[in-house]
Design a protein around this motif. Structure first.
Motif: not given
Length: 280
Positions: A12-18, A20-22, A1-2
């Protein structure tokens, strides 16, 4: 969890979301479905069109082409798959549980049973069943009943009602609450005793499967929630496996087509409708 600071900015939110890929979890869709590693015996992997694990208290939906086979699996012995079917381009033609029971002279679902619309046509046929614990009499759970039993029945709660989840699945297919008739359910059984008492018989255990064959293009809505007659005081529902693959619709001369006079007439009604439209 971030941490909150890591997602405090848009970047930061974008990087955290990306990041999660995979990520793989127990209950999720497989995309593309053709990458599913273990199709049923005799089914080429490339023919799989829908592969998903549905957690308890959740729903899923898909539009399936005529002839597609849909295999549902009770992965834990605690799944309960509540199912609704609508004609894909004519949603006012939809599953009619009363006709499904009375036309075929059988209230208990199993292999060879046909799921009928109120137009006397076959929406899907039940071609395989290793469970034998199903229900075409009770329907799914409701907001009022789940609130009474578990304290809450809203979709976002820990004990969502089946009807509330059906509303969400319907909405994503352009359907409204008025388009939701009574459903059938698989993997948690109900029998009617001689005195008319409805008796809950529960699960046949983990790993049991049922396979439905779409006899028209259909919208499939599936909700995985506890059966409304389940006597256990806690909200208990295990993962449900969903797998669909290309096959062929039932045809004249097939054993299922001619199994009963009533079933044959329902298939003839379906063929007449599809032929007039240039589909079959």
């Amino acid at each position: 969890m971030a941490t909150p600071s890591a997602t405090a900015s848009t970047h930061g939110a974008r990087d955290h979301a990306r990041a999660q890929e995979g990520t793989q979890v127990d209950a999720m869709p497989v995309l593309p479905a053709s990458s599913w590693p273990a199709p049923p015996e005799g089914v080429p992997a490339g023919d799989v069109v829908w592969a998903e694990t549905v957690a308890g208290g959740h729903y899923t939906h898909k539009v399936l082409a005529r002839g597609t086979e849909l295999r549902l699996t009770d992965l834990t012995g605690d799944a309960c798959a509540h199912v609704l079917l609508h004609s894909a381009d004519r949603p006012w033609e939809r599953l009619n549980v009363a006709d499904t029971v009375k036309v075929l002279w059988n209230a208990y679902l199993g292999a060879g049973h046909l799921l009928l619309s109120d137009q006397g046509r076959v929406l899907a046929s039940l071609v395989q069943d290793t469970s034998g614990r199903h229900d075409a009499l009770t329907g799914t759970s409701t907001l009022a009943r789940n609130t009474e039993r578990y304290g809450d029945g809203t979709p976002q709660s820990a004990s969502p009602a089946g009807r509330e989840l059906f509303k969400l699945a319907a909405l994503k297919n352009g359907l409204a609450p008025r388009d939701l008739p009574p459903s059938v359910s698989f993997f948690q059984g109900v029998r009617v005793d001689d005195d008319g008492t409805t008796r809950f018989t529960g699960s046949a255990g983990p790993g049991k499967t049922v396979t439905l064959r779409a006899e028209q293009d259909v919208v499939v809505l599936v909700v995985n929630v506890p059966h409304p007659l389940d006597p256990r005081p806690d909200y208990r529902c295990g993962n449900l496996g969903v797998l669909a693959y290309r096959a062929r619709p039932t045809a004249p001369g097939d054993a299922l087509w001619n199994a009963t006079p009533e079933g044959r007439r329902a298939f003839l009604n379906t063929a007449d409708h599809l032929t007039a439209r240039g589909i079959a």
